[in-house]
Motif scaffolding. Structure first.
Motif, PDB file in Angstrom:
ATOM      1  N   CYS A 236       0.733  -1.366  -0.125  1.00 15.80           N
ATOM      2  CA  CYS A 236       0.065  -0.205   0.007  1.00 15.80           C
ATOM      3  C   CYS A 236       1.153   1.226   0.046  1.00 15.80           C
ATOM      4  O   CYS A 236       1.944   1.415   0.745  1.00 15.80           O
ATOM      5  CB  CYS A 236      -0.740  -0.082   1.218  1.00 15.80           C
ATOM      6  SG  CYS A 236      -1.840   1.447   1.399  1.00 15.80           S
TER       7      CYS A 236
ATOM      8  N   CYS B 205      -0.178   3.343   3.710  1.00 16.70           N
ATOM      9  CA  CYS B 205       0.313   2.861   4.976  1.00 16.70           C
ATOM     10  C   CYS B 205       1.441   1.791   4.913  1.00 16.70           C
ATOM     11  O   CYS B 205       1.912   1.624   5.937  1.00 16.70           O
ATOM     12  CB  CYS B 205      -0.789   2.524   5.878  1.00 16.70           C
ATOM     13  SG  CYS B 205      -1.500   0.724   5.315  1.00 16.70           S
TER      14      CYS B 205
ATOM     15  N   CYS C  36      -6.525  -1.775   0.167  1.00 11.62           N
ATOM     16  CA  CYS C  36      -5.705  -2.015   1.409  1.00 11.62           C
ATOM     17  C   CYS C  36      -6.612  -2.614   2.653  1.00 11.62           C
ATOM     18  O   CYS C  36      -7.412  -1.689   3.224  1.00 11.62           O
ATOM     19  CB  CYS C  36      -4.676  -1.110   1.627  1.00 11.62           C
ATOM     20  SG  CYS C  36      -4.055  -1.273   3.250  1.00 11.62           S
TER      21      CYS C  36
ATOM     22  N   CYS D 290      -6.019   0.399   5.568  1.00 12.96           N
ATOM     23  CA  CYS D 290      -6.359   1.817   5.295  1.00 12.96           C
ATOM     24  C   CYS D 290      -7.490   2.161   4.092  1.00 12.96           C
ATOM     25  O   CYS D 290      -8.015   3.114   4.073  1.00 12.96           O
ATOM     26  CB  CYS D 290      -5.243   2.869   5.340  1.00 12.96           C
ATOM     27  SG  CYS D 290      -4.575   2.735   3.313  1.00 12.96           S
TER      28      CYS D 290
HETATM   29 ZN   LIG Z   1      -2.870   0.894   3.501  1.00  9.19          ZN
END
Ligand SMILES: [Zn+2]
Length: 113
Positions: free
Chosen positions: A73, A76, A89, A92
């Protein structure tokens, strides 16, 4: 049909592999299919049964494993598996990522006798 032409080239590859390794018969192959490859395992199995095969592959069993893509990702930094294009993801909810694999088709294992 996409799967049928795929099977034809698969059979050709296996046949060459059998000759190279001096195998008379291939009884089972394990195929890894990327989840993002647009290949339907059932359609592939059907096509594999339908396609003309040489003697060395006459009774070959086809095992199919779905292989997810690996993503990192951008938001994050989390690593996660991608089973479908729309997967986001789990950390997040972001969909910006570096994607690796998931669209390949590979022979993972071959059993001969
Ligand atoms: Zn993420």
């Amino acid at each position: 049909m996409h799967e049928l032409s795929l099977c034809r080239s698969l059979v050709t590859t296996l046949e060459q592999e059998a000759v190279t390794r001096g195998l008379t018969r291939i009884v089972r192959i394990d195929l890894g299919i990327g989840c993002l490859s647009c290949v339907e395992p059932e359609a592939l199995r059907f096509a594999f049964d339908a396609v003309a095969k040489p003697q060395s592959l006459a009774r070959c069993e086809l095992a199919i494993r779905r292989v997810p893509g690996q993503a990192r990702c951008h938001g994050c930094g989390r690593h996660y598996e991608v089973h479908r294009w729309l997967d986001v993801c789990p950390g997040c909810g972001g969909d910006s990522r570096d994607l690796e694999g998931g669209d390949e088709i590979m022979i993972e294992q071959m059993e001969a006798c």
